[in-house]
Scaffold this motif. Structure first.
Motif, PDB file in Angstrom:
ATOM      1  N   MET A  45       0.919  -1.189   0.080  1.00 30.24           N
ATOM      2  CA  MET A  45       0.148   0.167  -0.052  1.00 30.24           C
ATOM      3  C   MET A  45       0.795   1.324   0.065  1.00 30.24           C
ATOM      4  SD  MET A  45      -3.070  -0.908  -0.306  1.00 30.24           S
ATOM      5  CE  MET A  45      -3.776   0.765   0.174  1.00 30.24           C
ATOM      6  N   GLY A  46       2.003   1.361   0.715  1.00 31.78           N
ATOM      7  CA  GLY A  46       2.858   2.372   0.638  1.00 31.78           C
ATOM      8  C   GLY A  46       3.443   2.601  -0.714  1.00 31.78           C
ATOM      9  N   PHE A  47       3.739   1.659  -1.486  1.00 31.08           N
ATOM     10  CA  PHE A  47       4.272   1.795  -2.915  1.00 31.08           C
ATOM     11  C   PHE A  47       2.991   2.275  -3.745  1.00 31.08           C
ATOM     12  CE2 PHE A  47       3.898  -0.265  -7.245  1.00 31.08           C
ATOM     13  CZ  PHE A  47       4.501   0.585  -7.842  1.00 31.08           C
ATOM     14  N   MET A  48       1.890   1.983  -3.577  1.00 32.10           N
ATOM     15  CA  MET A  48       0.697   2.680  -4.359  1.00 32.10           C
ATOM     16  C   MET A  48       0.636   4.029  -4.085  1.00 32.10           C
ATOM     17  SD  MET A  48      -1.820  -0.646  -4.317  1.00 32.10           S
ATOM     18  CE  MET A  48      -2.898  -0.075  -5.586  1.00 32.10           C
ATOM     19  N   GLN A  49       0.680   4.241  -2.880  1.00 32.38           N
ATOM     20  CA  GLN A  49       0.569   5.756  -2.246  1.00 32.38           C
ATOM     21  C   GLN A  49       1.663   6.526  -2.779  1.00 32.38           C
ATOM     22  OE1 GLN A  49      -1.971   6.857  -0.520  1.00 32.38           O
ATOM     23  NE2 GLN A  49      -0.875   9.128  -0.745  1.00 32.38           N
ATOM     24  N   ARG A  50       3.095   6.156  -2.556  1.00 30.36           N
ATOM     25  CA  ARG A  50       3.871   6.949  -3.205  1.00 30.36           C
ATOM     26  C   ARG A  50       3.842   7.134  -4.806  1.00 30.36           C
ATOM     27  NH1 ARG A  50       6.088   3.732   0.591  1.00 30.36           N
ATOM     28  NH2 ARG A  50       6.786   2.478  -0.674  1.00 30.36           N
ATOM     29  N   ALA A  51       3.528   6.204  -5.316  1.00 29.34           N
ATOM     30  CA  ALA A  51       3.465   6.086  -7.005  1.00 29.34           C
ATOM     31  C   ALA A  51       2.187   7.045  -7.257  1.00 29.34           C
ATOM     32  CB  ALA A  51       3.087   4.653  -7.303  1.00 29.34           C
ATOM     33  N   SER A  52       1.117   7.181  -6.407  1.00 36.90           N
ATOM     34  CA  SER A  52       0.082   8.281  -7.012  1.00 36.90           C
ATOM     35  C   SER A  52       0.512   9.846  -7.236  1.00 36.90           C
ATOM     36  CB  SER A  52      -0.972   8.010  -5.751  1.00 36.90           C
ATOM     37  OG  SER A  52      -0.385   9.016  -4.589  1.00 36.90           O
ATOM     38  N   GLY A  53       1.667  10.091  -6.593  1.00 39.43           N
ATOM     39  CA  GLY A  53       2.044  11.501  -7.040  1.00 39.43           C
ATOM     40  C   GLY A  53       2.392  11.474  -8.317  1.00 39.43           C
ATOM     41  N   VAL A  59      -0.023   0.231 -26.543  1.00 41.56           N
ATOM     42  CA  VAL A  59       1.236   0.645 -25.600  1.00 41.56           C
ATOM     43  C   VAL A  59       1.409   1.889 -26.172  1.00 41.56           C
ATOM     44  CG1 VAL A  59       3.519   0.076 -24.587  1.00 41.56           C
ATOM     45  CG2 VAL A  59       1.573  -1.419 -24.768  1.00 41.56           C
ATOM     46  N   THR A  60       1.616   2.962 -25.501  1.00 40.62           N
ATOM     47  CA  THR A  60       2.476   4.135 -26.105  1.00 40.62           C
ATOM     48  C   THR A  60       3.805   4.364 -25.320  1.00 40.62           C
ATOM     49  OG1 THR A  60       1.208   5.754 -24.491  1.00 40.62           O
ATOM     50  CG2 THR A  60       0.164   5.437 -26.455  1.00 40.62           C
ATOM     51  N   ALA A  61       4.599   5.300 -25.949  1.00 37.51           N
ATOM     52  CA  ALA A  61       5.843   5.954 -25.035  1.00 37.51           C
ATOM     53  C   ALA A  61       5.511   6.113 -23.834  1.00 37.51           C
ATOM     54  CB  ALA A  61       6.443   7.099 -25.870  1.00 37.51           C
ATOM     55  N   ARG A  62       4.086   6.763 -23.593  1.00 42.22           N
ATOM     56  CA  ARG A  62       3.801   7.140 -22.007  1.00 42.22           C
ATOM     57  C   ARG A  62       3.693   6.085 -21.147  1.00 42.22           C
ATOM     58  NH1 ARG A  62      -1.530  10.896 -21.063  1.00 42.22           N
ATOM     59  NH2 ARG A  62      -2.388   9.022 -21.928  1.00 42.22           N
ATOM     60  N   ASP A  63       3.311   4.888 -21.734  1.00 42.44           N
ATOM     61  CA  ASP A  63       3.050   3.599 -20.793  1.00 42.44           C
ATOM     62  C   ASP A  63       4.381   3.262 -20.420  1.00 42.44           C
ATOM     63  OD1 ASP A  63       0.051   3.006 -21.159  1.00 42.44           O
ATOM     64  OD2 ASP A  63       0.599   2.926 -23.164  1.00 42.44           O
ATOM     65  N   VAL A  64       5.228   3.206 -21.343  1.00 45.49           N
ATOM     66  CA  VAL A  64       6.834   2.957 -21.011  1.00 45.49           C
ATOM     67  C   VAL A  64       7.413   3.839 -20.118  1.00 45.49           C
ATOM     68  CG1 VAL A  64       9.313   2.783 -22.182  1.00 45.49           C
ATOM     69  CG2 VAL A  64       7.365   1.699 -23.333  1.00 45.49           C
ATOM     70  N   ARG A  65       7.263   5.227 -20.048  1.00 43.47           N
ATOM     71  CA  ARG A  65       7.834   6.218 -19.062  1.00 43.47           C
ATOM     72  C   ARG A  65       6.879   5.965 -17.877  1.00 43.47           C
ATOM     73  NH1 ARG A  65       7.053   9.518 -23.479  1.00 43.47           N
ATOM     74  NH2 ARG A  65       5.146  10.416 -22.375  1.00 43.47           N
ATOM     75  N   LEU A  66       5.797   5.491 -17.648  1.00 47.62           N
ATOM     76  CA  LEU A  66       5.333   5.194 -16.664  1.00 47.62           C
ATOM     77  C   LEU A  66       5.782   4.064 -15.640  1.00 47.62           C
ATOM     78  CD1 LEU A  66       3.354   5.860 -14.168  1.00 47.62           C
ATOM     79  CD2 LEU A  66       1.532   5.104 -15.417  1.00 47.62           C
ATOM     80  N   ALA A  67       6.172   2.871 -16.748  1.00 48.36           N
ATOM     81  CA  ALA A  67       6.746   1.821 -16.104  1.00 48.36           C
ATOM     82  C   ALA A  67       7.937   2.124 -15.593  1.00 48.36           C
ATOM     83  CB  ALA A  67       6.651   0.770 -17.212  1.00 48.36           C
ATOM     84  N   LYS A  68       8.649   2.881 -15.999  1.00 49.52           N
ATOM     85  CA  LYS A  68      10.158   3.438 -15.451  1.00 49.52           C
ATOM     86  C   LYS A  68      10.004   3.995 -14.247  1.00 49.52           C
ATOM     87  CE  LYS A  68      12.625   3.284 -19.978  1.00 49.52           C
ATOM     88  NZ  LYS A  68      13.296   3.927 -20.909  1.00 49.52           N
ATOM     89  N   VAL A  69       8.982   4.759 -14.250  1.00 44.65           N
ATOM     90  CA  VAL A  69       8.535   5.580 -13.094  1.00 44.65           C
ATOM     91  C   VAL A  69       8.331   4.646 -11.886  1.00 44.65           C
ATOM     92  CG1 VAL A  69       7.114   7.078 -11.969  1.00 44.65           C
ATOM     93  CG2 VAL A  69       8.327   7.861 -13.921  1.00 44.65           C
ATOM     94  N   LEU A  70       7.409   3.535 -12.015  1.00 46.49           N
ATOM     95  CA  LEU A  70       6.942   2.674 -11.119  1.00 46.49           C
ATOM     96  C   LEU A  70       8.031   1.845 -10.575  1.00 46.49           C
ATOM     97  CD1 LEU A  70       3.423   1.760 -12.674  1.00 46.49           C
ATOM     98  CD2 LEU A  70       3.930   3.183 -10.775  1.00 46.49           C
ATOM     99  N   ASP A  71       9.039   1.297 -11.662  1.00 45.80           N
ATOM    100  CA  ASP A  71      10.041   0.811 -11.007  1.00 45.80           C
ATOM    101  C   ASP A  71      10.849   1.691 -10.150  1.00 45.80           C
ATOM    102  OD1 ASP A  71       9.598  -1.527 -12.298  1.00 45.80           O
ATOM    103  OD2 ASP A  71      10.906  -1.311 -14.048  1.00 45.80           O
ATOM    104  N   ARG A  72      11.147   2.967 -10.399  1.00 43.88           N
ATOM    105  CA  ARG A  72      12.107   3.577  -9.346  1.00 43.88           C
ATOM    106  C   ARG A  72      11.347   3.811  -8.162  1.00 43.88           C
ATOM    107  NH1 ARG A  72      13.173   6.742 -14.216  1.00 43.88           N
ATOM    108  NH2 ARG A  72      11.312   8.200 -13.757  1.00 43.88           N
ATOM    109  N   VAL A  73      10.046   4.075  -8.168  1.00 45.96           N
ATOM    110  CA  VAL A  73       9.200   4.118  -6.757  1.00 45.96           C
ATOM    111  C   VAL A  73       9.337   2.964  -6.300  1.00 45.96           C
ATOM    112  CG1 VAL A  73       6.993   4.502  -5.826  1.00 45.96           C
ATOM    113  CG2 VAL A  73       7.642   5.869  -7.726  1.00 45.96           C
ATOM    114  N   ALA A  74       9.260   1.772  -6.904  1.00 49.54           N
ATOM    115  CA  ALA A  74       9.244   0.356  -6.180  1.00 49.54           C
ATOM    116  C   ALA A  74      10.756   0.093  -5.617  1.00 49.54           C
ATOM    117  CB  ALA A  74       8.884  -0.519  -7.037  1.00 49.54           C
ATOM    118  N   ALA A  75      11.550   0.643  -6.312  1.00 51.63           N
ATOM    119  CA  ALA A  75      13.081   0.401  -5.711  1.00 51.63           C
ATOM    120  C   ALA A  75      13.302   1.318  -4.391  1.00 51.63           C
ATOM    121  CB  ALA A  75      14.011   0.762  -6.921  1.00 51.63           C
ATOM    122  N   ALA A  76      12.763   2.133  -4.236  1.00 48.16           N
ATOM    123  CA  ALA A  76      12.877   3.219  -3.265  1.00 48.16           C
ATOM    124  C   ALA A  76      12.168   2.882  -1.972  1.00 48.16           C
ATOM    125  CB  ALA A  76      12.509   4.516  -3.614  1.00 48.16           C
TER     126      ALA A  76
END
Length: 97
Positions: A41-49, A79-96
């Motif tokens: 849930m913390g991951f989902m909350q941090r990803a929401s921003g 799938v668009t480039a925006r989906d790819v960008r969001l996947a990278k953002v989510l991976d960074r949030v998860a890693a943190a």
């Protein structure tokens, strides 16, 4: 914005560990596993921003310590480039997490 082709998706997936293509380039999918419900849930909350900033909202579900994510751009039915960008953002949030 237009959908990217299967070759472009495969190229993007090479830099997105754990992500895969669902169907015929219809979506990008990944399951994140955390140690417990609170961490998931913390991951989902941090990803929401960042998600709000991008104005691109994933389809996601949470069951206990897992978060399943599906990224697709409904306006182009793929799938668009925006989906790819969001996947990278989510991976960074998860890693943190």
């Amino acid at each position: 914005m237009s959908a990217i082709n299967k070759d472009q998706i495969d190229e993007a997936l090479a830099s997105l560990p754990g992500w895969s293509r669902e169907g015929e380039a219809d979506a990008l999918v990944k399951t994140y596993e955390f140690v417990d419900f609170k961490s998931a849930m913390g991951f989902m909350q941090r990803a929401s921003g960042p998600i709000e900033e991008m104005d691109h909202h994933p389809e996601w579900t949470n069951v206990f310590s897992t978060v399943d994510i599906r990224l697709t751009s409904h306006d182009v039915d793929g799938v668009t480039a925006r989906d790819v960008r969001l996947a990278k953002v989510l991976d960074r949030v998860a890693a943190a997490s």
